[in-house]
Design a protein around this motif. Structure first.
Motif, PDB file in Angstrom:
ATOM      1  N   GLN A   1      51.393  73.322   1.450  1.00  0.00           N
ATOM      2  CA  GLN A   1      51.327  72.165   0.565  1.00  0.00           C
ATOM      3  C   GLN A   1      52.328  72.317  -0.568  1.00  0.00           C
ATOM      4  OE1 GLN A   1      47.571  71.618  -1.440  1.00  0.00           O
ATOM      5  NE2 GLN A   1      48.229  69.762  -2.489  1.00  0.00           N
TER       6      GLN A   1
ATOM      7  N   LEU B   1      44.913  67.416  -0.199  1.00  0.00           N
ATOM      8  CA  LEU B   1      45.550  68.284   0.790  1.00  0.00           C
ATOM      9  C   LEU B   1      45.094  69.730   0.709  1.00  0.00           C
ATOM     10  CD1 LEU B   1      49.289  67.105   0.827  1.00  0.00           C
ATOM     11  CD2 LEU B   1      47.375  66.349   2.249  1.00  0.00           C
TER      12      LEU B   1
ATOM     13  N   GLN C   1      48.530  64.559   5.546  1.00  0.00           N
ATOM     14  CA  GLN C   1      47.270  65.240   5.831  1.00  0.00           C
ATOM     15  C   GLN C   1      47.097  65.547   7.316  1.00  0.00           C
ATOM     16  OE1 GLN C   1      43.777  63.374   4.162  1.00  0.00           O
ATOM     17  NE2 GLN C   1      42.392  64.506   5.494  1.00  0.00           N
TER      18      GLN C   1
ATOM     19  N   GLN D   1      50.329  77.131  -1.020  1.00  0.00           N
ATOM     20  CA  GLN D   1      50.818  76.067  -1.891  1.00  0.00           C
ATOM     21  C   GLN D   1      52.099  76.508  -2.586  1.00  0.00           C
ATOM     22  OE1 GLN D   1      47.363  75.351  -4.431  1.00  0.00           O
ATOM     23  NE2 GLN D   1      47.012  73.398  -3.424  1.00  0.00           N
TER      24      GLN D   1
ATOM     25  N   ASP E   1      53.346  66.946   0.924  1.00  0.00           N
ATOM     26  CA  ASP E   1      52.857  66.857  -0.459  1.00  0.00           C
ATOM     27  C   ASP E   1      51.912  65.697  -0.722  1.00  0.00           C
ATOM     28  OD1 ASP E   1      55.031  64.860  -0.299  1.00  0.00           O
ATOM     29  OD2 ASP E   1      54.760  64.714  -2.462  1.00  0.00           O
TER      30      ASP E   1
ATOM     31  N   ALA F   1      45.555  73.277   3.478  1.00  0.00           N
ATOM     32  CA  ALA F   1      46.741  74.101   3.264  1.00  0.00           C
ATOM     33  C   ALA F   1      46.391  75.586   3.297  1.00  0.00           C
ATOM     34  CB  ALA F   1      47.389  73.745   1.934  1.00  0.00           C
TER      35      ALA F   1
ATOM     36  N   LEU G   1      49.336  68.428   8.386  1.00  0.00           N
ATOM     37  CA  LEU G   1      48.892  69.728   7.895  1.00  0.00           C
ATOM     38  C   LEU G   1      47.636  70.196   8.618  1.00  0.00           C
ATOM     39  CD1 LEU G   1      49.461  69.474   4.022  1.00  0.00           C
ATOM     40  CD2 LEU G   1      51.031  70.229   5.797  1.00  0.00           C
TER      41      LEU G   1
END
Length: 266
Positions: free
Chosen positions: A230, A237, A219, A244, A214, A241, A222
């Protein structure tokens, strides 16, 4: 082409803690999430916690029963309860990090088994500091340091200077949602590196990993994961992602749906 969430094994799920697996500064995994993780473990899914904290709460460990844990923003990695990798500052790097210009900053220095804190006059320790049994910063060793945290309104300017003078160090925070909090870790100590080490140790390719995070320190994780989820809406971010979720409260249903899909392939 955007990646698709894997619906078959092998699979590694890697979770940030605060704001992802648990609410910010929480100490327990919400019930629906814990139940979904139990189903996924039974199906053979591998689980990892990758956190900025220096240790996950015991209740979280018990609920997740992870195959791997990376703490200190990925700088310390345990596989199956055994130390796998640990990044430490050199004495010269630590000296540069602590040579700050942040008057009346709160500073926390972490070793594998200790916490050392510098509190300005009139500032009471945070509850988590008291729970950890902190000691004065003046007593901190100059070796074995894994992470340094600064709490101060001016951390952004200090972070910019430190990035220029020591670009190999890893800096997170000093921007929303942690505008007054900066974390510094040694070279290579970030969540992307931790995810890579964990996947390799468990015999999985990064394409078979799903990462959940989150905030800005997620970062790198991910970016490298085969599939990135995310939590929340932090703009930084969003480009990394594939999907989300609103927040930790939505994670349980999402993981139950994944378990349903995996069971359907059985």
């Amino acid at each position: 082409m955007r990646a698709r969430l894997p619906a078959d094994l092998p699979l590694l799920l890697a979770f940030d803690l605060d704001g992802t697996l648990i609410p910010d500064q929480g100490r327990e995994v919400p019930g629906p999430t814990a139940e979904a993780l139990s189903r996924l473990r039974a199906l053979g899914v591998r689980l990892a916690i990758i956190t900025g904290r220096d240790t996950p709460p015991r209740a979280v460990r018990e609920a997740v029963q992870p195959d791997a844990i990376a703490t200190n923003n990925g700088g310390r990695v345990e596989i199956g309860g055994q130390l796998h990798a640990e990044a430490q500052f050199t004495p010269a790097e630590l000296e540069a990090v602590l040579a700050h210009e942040l008057e009346d900053a709160r500073i926390a220095v972490f070793t594998a088994d200790g916490l050392y804190v510098d509190l300005p006059p009139g500032h009471a320790p945070e509850p988590w500091m008291q729970a950890r049994g902190y000691r004065p910063l003046a007593e901190a060793p100059r070796e074995g340091i894994l992470k340094v945290g600064f709490y101060h309104p001016g951390v952004a300017d200090f972070a910019a200077r430190l990035r220029e003078s020591h670009p190999h160090l890893v800096l997170t925070g000093a921007q929303p949602p942690y505008s007054e909090f900066l974390t510094v870790t040694p070279v290579g100590a970030h969540k992307g590196a931790a995810l890579t080490l964990i996947a390799q140790a468990l015999g999985l390719s990064l394409e078979r990993t799903v990462a959940f995070g989150d905030s800005d320190n997620d970062q790198a994780m991910l970016e490298l994961a085969g599939y990135a989820v995310q939590l929340g809406t932090l703009p930084l971010l969003a480009p990394h992602a594939h999907e989300q979720l609103a927040g930790p409260e939505a994670l349980g249903a999402y993981l139950h749906e994944l378990a349903d899909r995996l069971e359907g392939r059985g």
